[in-house]
Enzyme design. Structure first.
Site, PDB file in Angstrom:
ATOM      1  N   LYS A  57      46.380  40.623  27.103  1.00  0.00           N
ATOM      2  CA  LYS A  57      45.647  39.366  27.373  1.00  0.00           C
ATOM      3  C   LYS A  57      45.375  38.586  26.095  1.00  0.00           C
ATOM      4  CE  LYS A  57      44.508  39.913  31.843  1.00  0.00           C
ATOM      5  NZ  LYS A  57      44.456  39.327  33.032  1.00  0.00           N
TER       6      LYS A  57
ATOM      7  N   LYS B 258      54.890  42.166  35.574  1.00  0.00           N
ATOM      8  CA  LYS B 258      54.262  42.315  36.889  1.00  0.00           C
ATOM      9  C   LYS B 258      53.829  40.970  37.464  1.00  0.00           C
ATOM     10  CE  LYS B 258      49.326  42.880  36.300  1.00  0.00           C
ATOM     11  NZ  LYS B 258      48.417  42.734  37.396  1.00  0.00           N
TER      12      LYS B 258
ATOM     13  N   LYS C  55      48.124  36.927  38.757  1.00  0.00           N
ATOM     14  CA  LYS C  55      47.426  35.681  39.110  1.00  0.00           C
ATOM     15  C   LYS C  55      47.529  34.654  37.997  1.00  0.00           C
ATOM     16  CE  LYS C  55      43.714  37.988  41.471  1.00  0.00           C
ATOM     17  NZ  LYS C  55      43.444  39.008  40.447  1.00  0.00           N
TER      18      LYS C  55
END
Ligand code: AQP
Length: 335
Positions: free
Chosen positions: A119, A203, A206
C-alpha cells in the site's frame, strides 16, 4: 475433551467499505461466510470502516459505501438474526483495545506486513503515509480478540495479519494471564485469491477498479463486457493449469460459483473455445448477482431498516466486546 465440547466456537470476518465490493470479495469471503454462519455457535461480520479510512476517502462516498457493503452482506444471505452484523466505528471498544495492543506490538513486526509495503508503494499522497496504515493489523487484532473469535476466514491477502494477531494474543496472554483466544485463519480451499481479469498476476482489488475488476453492482452488460476482455493465453484447450494464470482464474471463479468439479468443468468445455467459457461464466455470475442486486437496491432505498438492523447488531456486539475489554484492562492493571 470436556472443555472443548463446552466451548462456544466463534467465527469472525470483516470487510472494508473502501470501495464497492467486487467479485473477489464475494467469491473469497462473503459467499463463504454464508455457509460458515451455520457451522459455528456465533458468527460476527463487521463492516470495518475504521480500516477503510487508513487510506484517504471522500466522506460522502464513504458513507454510501458503508451502507452498500452492509446491504451486500445481508443480501448475499447473512442472516442478521443468526449472525451479528454491525459497523466497526459504532463500537468505541475496537479503538480502545487497539490502543492497548499497540503497547505490546513492535515496529519490526508491523514493518514486515506485506500489505503495508504494497500500500505504501501505491500511495500517491504528497503528505506521506498515514500511521493508521501501519497500525492497521493491530486494529484487526482488536476486532478479532473482542469477540474471542476462534476462527477468522480470510482471503490469501489477509492471512499474514491473522498470523500477527495470533502472536499478539499469545504475547498478551503470556504477559498478563489468559485473556484472549488465539485465533486460527481459515482460507476457502478455492477462490481465496481471485485475480484481476486484465492482469492475472495481481489480485482483484477495490482500489484498482478498472475493467479487470467486476463490481458487485455491475450491470449484466458491463459484466459481459469485462469478461469478454479478460486476458487468457494463446492456447486452445480449457484445462485447470495454475501456470495459465488468466484462464485458471476464470475457471476457479466458474468452479466456486457453479459448485462443479474440475473434471466436470473440463468435460463440459471440451472442444469449446475461450469465448464460450467467458460467455457462460458471465451468465453464471449474472445469475448469482442479479437477486443480490435487487435485494441490495431494496435495502439502499430503506436506510431506516438498514440503520435499525445495524443498531441491533452493534448492541449485541457491544455486550460481548465490553466484557473482553474490561477483562483486558483489569489484567493490565488499569483501574
Ligand atoms: N481478490 C480477492 N480474492 C479473494 N478474496 C479477496 N478478498 C479481498 N480481495 C480478494 C477478501 O475479502 C475480504 C474483505 O476484504 P477487505 O475489504 O477487508 O480488504 P482487502 O483484502 O484489502 O480487499 P480489497 O478489495 O483489495 O480492498 P482495498 O483495495 O481497499 O485494499 C477479506 O477476507 C479479503 O481477504
Amino acid at each position: 475433551m470436556i472443555v472443548l465440547a463446552c466451548m462456544k466456537k466463534v467465527v469472525l470476518s470483516g470487510i472494508k467499505p473502501s470501495g464497492i465490493p467486487h467479485l473477489g470479495n464475494y467469491v473469497g469471503a462473503i459467499s463463504y461466510w454464508v455457509g460458515l454462519q451455520n457451522q459455528y455457535d456465533q458468527a460476527i461480520f463487521p463492516v470495518v470502516d475504521l480500516h477503510a479510512i487508513t487510506v484517504p476517502q471522500t466522506p460522502k462516498v464513504l458513507t454510501e459505501q458503508t451502507y452498500l457493503t452492509a446491504a451486500i452482506i445481508l443480501a448475499s444471505g447473512i442472516d442478521p438474526k443468526r449472525s451479528i452484523i454491525f459497523i466497526q466505528s459504532h463500537l468505541p471498544a475496537h479503538s480502545e483495545l487497539m490502543w492497548l495492543l499497540t503497547t505490546i506490538s513492535t515496529m519490526g513486526e508491523l514493518n514486515r506486513m506485506t500489505q503495508y509495503k504494497d500500500k505504501i508503494q501505491k500511495t500517491s499522497s504528497t503528505e506521506g503515509v498515514g500511521v493508521g496504515l501501519f497500525t492497521y493489523p493491530v486494529l484487526m487484532a482488536a476486532d478479532i480478540f473482542l469477540y474471542q473469535a476462534n476462527v477468522v476466514p480470510v482471503g490469501e491477502d489477509q492471512k499474514q495479519h491473522v498470523e500477527l494477531a495470533r502472536n499478539l494474543a499469545e504475547r498478551f496472554n503470556k504477559r498478563f494471564g489468559k485473556t484472549f483466544v488465539v485465533p486460527e485463519p481459515i482460507l476457502r480451499k478455492e477462490g481465496a485469491r481471485i485475480m484481476d481479469l486484465l492482469d492475472p498476476t495481481k489480485k482483484m482489488s477495490k482500489s484498482d477498479t478498472d475493467s479487470g475488476c467486476i463490481l458487485l453492482t455491475d450491470s449484466p452488460e458491463v459484466i459481459r463486457q469485462k469478461l469478454m476482455r479478460a486476458v487468457t493465453d494463446s492456447g486452445t484447450s480449457i484445462k485447470f493449469d495454475p501456470n495459465r494464470k488468466g484462464l485458471h482464474n476464470l475457471l476457479i471463479i466458474y468452479k466456486v460459483l457453479s459448485g462443479k468439479t474440475e473434471s466436470q468443468i473440463e468435460k463440459h468445455f471440451a472442444g469449446k473455445g475461450y469465448r464460450e467459457l467467458k460467455r457462460e461464466l458471465a451468465e453464471l455470475i449474472i445469475a448469482q448477482l442479479s437477486p443480490i442486486q435487487k435485494q441490495v437496491d431494496r435495502y439502499m432505498k430503506n436506510k431506516k431498516r438498514l440503520d435499525a438492523l445495524l443498531k441491533d447488531g452493534a448492541k449485541r456486539a457491544d455486550k460481548i466486546a465490553q466484557k473482553t475489554l474490561a477483562d483486558a484492562k483489569h489484567k493490565i492493571g488499569l483501574i
